[in-house]
Design an enzyme around this catalytic site. Structure first.
Site, PDB file in Angstrom:
ATOM      1  N   HIS A 294     -15.839  -5.129   4.421  1.00 50.61           N
ATOM      2  CA  HIS A 294     -14.887  -4.880   5.501  1.00 50.61           C
ATOM      3  C   HIS A 294     -13.634  -4.174   4.979  1.00 50.61           C
ATOM      4  CE1 HIS A 294     -17.274  -7.917   7.571  1.00 50.61           C
ATOM      5  NE2 HIS A 294     -16.586  -7.727   8.679  1.00 50.61           N
ATOM      6  N   ASP A 424       3.411   5.064  -4.395  1.00 47.41           N
ATOM      7  CA  ASP A 424       3.447   6.431  -4.917  1.00 47.41           C
ATOM      8  C   ASP A 424       2.166   6.773  -5.670  1.00 47.41           C
ATOM      9  OD1 ASP A 424       5.908   7.185  -3.911  1.00 47.41           O
ATOM     10  OD2 ASP A 424       7.024   6.640  -5.731  1.00 47.41           O
ATOM     11  N   GLU A 427      -0.651   7.310  -3.221  1.00 48.73           N
ATOM     12  CA  GLU A 427      -0.470   8.611  -2.573  1.00 48.73           C
ATOM     13  C   GLU A 427      -0.915   9.742  -3.493  1.00 48.73           C
ATOM     14  OE1 GLU A 427       3.146   8.120   0.627  1.00 48.73           O
ATOM     15  OE2 GLU A 427       3.669   8.633  -1.441  1.00 48.73           O
TER      16      GLU A 427
END
Length: 453
Positions: A294, A424, A427
């Protein structure tokens, strides 16, 4: 953290856009009265221009006109890119260098309210900036729309511009800086109209699953097979039909979401996907050595049968190494629920990236034939707030943010805390813009931290 427009597209074809809206009463109310789910609304919009750059041919940068599906466009220091290093949806996109431009030689009619343009850097080129200009007098004069956009990722992102044009118009996309660095432009879409049934963008209402932003700019358009916005009511996701898994899933969790409903275990294909898309089903992972893992956990949605059942759609699953799923991630999910029980509410985003994981049968890149990609890494970001109102405004540089990133293998350690990282870093690994609705100043602080509580 990124200050530029949030990634990837808002391609809307003339029927339906799923817009997410969930508002909390403005007057102080008990936490139990907060809206718990996000509603799907229908957008009364009309597409007045759609250009995918799939039909034209231009192999040189010299100035020239290209006949595309929407009409004739002038390409100045630009061409039609067909290389593997061209960022594109489909087989082609436009490529611009220096201070080149793409300009319509014709008037589109019907007005314009929203303009979306997909963009990325070409190959390994550096960043560039570009601008959108519009003419409402047949090309006699143009004015810039919105802010200058920076292209810095090799993955297509979307810039969205809001305008108010009631008649005809022409667009000009102009590269503004970056020198010989090249950018790709794709999927220019112009719509007019406004949403109904509550409206909004899904990023401003308390408890909205997208309150903190749409990490990849996903939109409910079947054209975007790798970044499709799907609203499952109890969570929202970006679904990638090529990988057969979500890119990310986002949801809000508070005490009202946790009840006594038992686990439904009704794994099933999602028949609401666009027509013609492959449907991963309950047996697609059978014998693979991977769990049906999940993203939004069953345990986070026990307030009702419908809520729990929604988490068993296969569009909420990734192939997850058993120990990774059942030990490390189960421990982290349970910990988050203890935070909620202690008087907090959480905004959660989970995703995966990369190719190739190690399950109980060894390392593989795909399962279910080639329909489901096994991710190499699995990540989650959790923003923790004490129960209250005005959630977005309550996020400060002191707000606790927990981010973890684990390898998708069966020898993973049991303690999730060993895999803490920064937003960060996630990302950087994914190219997403997480927490984009939070002020950039606050983002700079909370996205750089690694949780140590």
């Amino acid at each position: 953290m990124k200050a530029h427009l949030s990634s990837r597209l808002l391609y809307i074809i003339a029927a339906a856009l799923i817009v997410v809206s969930c508002r909390k009463d403005q007057a102080p109310t008990p936490i139990a009265n907060k809206d718990k789910t996000v509603a799907a609304t229908t957008a009364a919009t009309t597409t007045t221009l759609s250009e995918s750059f799939e039909s034209g041919t231009k192999t040189a940068y010299a100035t020239g006109n290209v006949t595309l599906s929407s009409g004739s466009w002038s390409f100045d220091d630009a061409l039609i890119g067909i290389l593997s290093t061209d960022a594109k949806n489909g087989s082609q996109s436009a490529r611009i260098r220096n201070t080149g431009s793409l300009t319509m030689n014709f008037d589109a009619t019907g007005g314009a309210t929203t303009i979306t343009i997909a963009h990325a850097v070409f190959g390994s080129d550096g960043s560039s900036t570009w601008q959108l200009w519009i003419s409402t007098n047949g090309g006699s004069s143009y004015s810039q729309v919105g802010s200058t956009v920076t292209s810095s990722s090799t993955t297509l992102s979307t810039a969205t511009f809001t305008v108010n044009v009631t008649g005809s118009y022409r667009l000009s996309i102009r590269k503004a800086s970056g020198g010989t660095n090249r950018i790709n432009i794709d999927d220019v879409v112009v719509t007019t109209g406004s949403s109904t049934g509550g409206g909004g963008t899904g990023t401003t209402g308390d408890n909205s699953h997208l309150l903190l932003g749409n990490p990849s700019g996903a939109v409910a358009s079947s054209v975007y097979t790798t970044n499709y916005l799907y609203n499952a009511t109890y969570y929202i996701e970006s679904y990638n039909s090529v990988r057969g898994t979500p890119n990310w899933v986002s949801w809000h969790l508070n005490s009202a979401d946790i009840g006594s409903t038992s686990r439904q275990d009704d794994f099933r294909a999602n028949t609401a996907l666009p027509s013609g898309w492959y449907q991963v089903d309950a047996t697609s992972y059978s014998g693979s050595g991977f769990d049906r893992g999940h993203n939004c956990p069953s345990g986070d949605r026990t307030s009702s049968v419908a809520a729990n059942s929604s988490t068993f759609l296969m569009t909420n699953m990734i192939p997850q190494a058993p120990n990774n799923n059942q030990v490390t991630w189960e421990g982290f999910e349970s910990y988050i629920r203890t935070l909620v029980s202690a008087g907090n509410e959480c905004y959660i985003i989970m995703g995966s990236y990369g190719t190739g994981g190690t399950g109980s049968n060894g390392t593989v890149s795909t399962i279910d034939g080639v329909h489901v990609t096994v991710p190499g890494n699995i990540w989650k970001v959790v923003v923790v707030l004490s129960n209250g109102n005005g959630d977005l405004s309550r996020i400060t540089t002191s707000t606790r943010v927990i981010a973890i990133n684990t390898p998708n293998n069966n020898s993973i350690g049991s303690d999730w805390k060993s895999y803490r990282t920064s937003v960060d870093a996630i990302e950087s690994a994914t190219g997403y813009d997480l927490l984009s609705a939070v002020s950039t100043t606050i983002q700079a602080t909370i996205e750089a931290k690694v949780d140590n509580q």
